[in-house]
Design a protein around this motif. Sequence first.
Motif, PDB file in Angstrom:
ATOM      1  N   ARG A  99       0.831  -1.216   0.000  1.00 33.09           N
ATOM      2  CA  ARG A  99       0.000   0.000   0.000  1.00 33.09           C
ATOM      3  C   ARG A  99       0.861   1.260   0.000  1.00 33.09           C
ATOM      4  O   ARG A  99       0.598   2.217  -0.720  1.00 33.09           O
ATOM      5  CB  ARG A  99      -0.932  -0.011   1.211  1.00 33.09           C
TER       6      ARG A  99
ATOM      7  N   HIS B 164       0.828   4.066  -2.876  1.00 33.68           N
ATOM      8  CA  HIS B 164       0.541   5.461  -2.537  1.00 33.68           C
ATOM      9  C   HIS B 164       1.603   6.398  -3.096  1.00 33.68           C
ATOM     10  O   HIS B 164       1.293   7.477  -3.609  1.00 33.68           O
ATOM     11  CB  HIS B 164       0.466   5.632  -1.019  1.00 33.68           C
TER      12      HIS B 164
ATOM     13  N   PRO C  22      -4.017   6.842  -3.414  1.00 32.92           N
ATOM     14  CA  PRO C  22      -4.872   5.906  -2.676  1.00 32.92           C
ATOM     15  C   PRO C  22      -5.712   5.012  -3.591  1.00 32.92           C
ATOM     16  O   PRO C  22      -6.057   5.393  -4.712  1.00 32.92           O
ATOM     17  CB  PRO C  22      -5.761   6.818  -1.833  1.00 32.92           C
TER      18      PRO C  22
ATOM     19  N   ASP D 168      -8.439   3.427   2.342  1.00 38.61           N
ATOM     20  CA  ASP D 168      -8.296   4.504   1.356  1.00 38.61           C
ATOM     21  C   ASP D 168      -9.643   4.984   0.826  1.00 38.61           C
ATOM     22  O   ASP D 168      -9.747   6.087   0.285  1.00 38.61           O
ATOM     23  CB  ASP D 168      -7.462   4.023   0.164  1.00 38.61           C
TER      24      ASP D 168
END
Length: 276
Positions: free
Chosen positions: A71, A75, A80, A146
């Motif tokens: 993640r 990002h 997101p 997100d």
Amino acid sequence: MNKKVVVVTGAGGVLCSTLAQAFAKEGHLVAVLDLNQEAAVNVANAIVGAGGTAMGVMANVLEKDSLEAARKTIHSTFGPCDILVNGAGGNHPLGTTSKPYLEPQDLNSTVDGFKSFFDLDSAGIQFTFNLNFIGTLLPTQVFARDMVNREGCSILNISSMNAFTPLTKIPAYSGAKAAVSNFTQWLAVHFSKVGIRVNALAPGFFLTEQNRALLTEPDGSLTQRGQTIIDQTPMGKFGSPEDLVSTTLWLSGEGASFITGIVVPVDGGFSAFSGV
């Protein structure tokens, strides 16, 4: 078109790599996640080579730390997550019986590798359940953060025909996919107030590397199990990965903005046929 960040787990495989490529063709930014980093990078490179935008990221769907690291990487490059496809899954031989039906003589079988229900290995069953169910739950915990209170966000889980009626020989996989369908409905309700839709596909029978040996002989002809499946599929054929694309894009897009909590069969009529 509004570009979205799409995360697809298990995207190094045949079915989910096709879905990743389809999202990229729509102009979205696609994060290709797979336990096999080389497979993830190869799929991402193919997407980029075709003019799309993608990145290959190694992630273990059974380890939250691994998913959090993925993640963070996503990002830093794409932003997101807007759409999550929980595609990682599979079966394990240790959770599979050798025969569809138990017969008295099976209790005393001396055939090497033979497994009756009573011989099933709990570790194999647990692995299968975890890969399919926990492997859907953990990525959702990580990436759905997100999506909270943002427009146009959705989750697509991958269930199975086994979730409706279990297939013979594979009790762990069938039970795990039933759990995925139930979890899809639970999540749809749970996330309904924060703008996240949750739906699932239930693919019918598609030839992949995971099931090819069960459904076809080395010469390409059908095994007995493969022929039984075709006989129970009104359209008379296995699905191709491309058959999942239109339903995936629909459920993930704004055209399905009032649809949440459903499991859609893509199965050539298998679930509608009584066998008679």
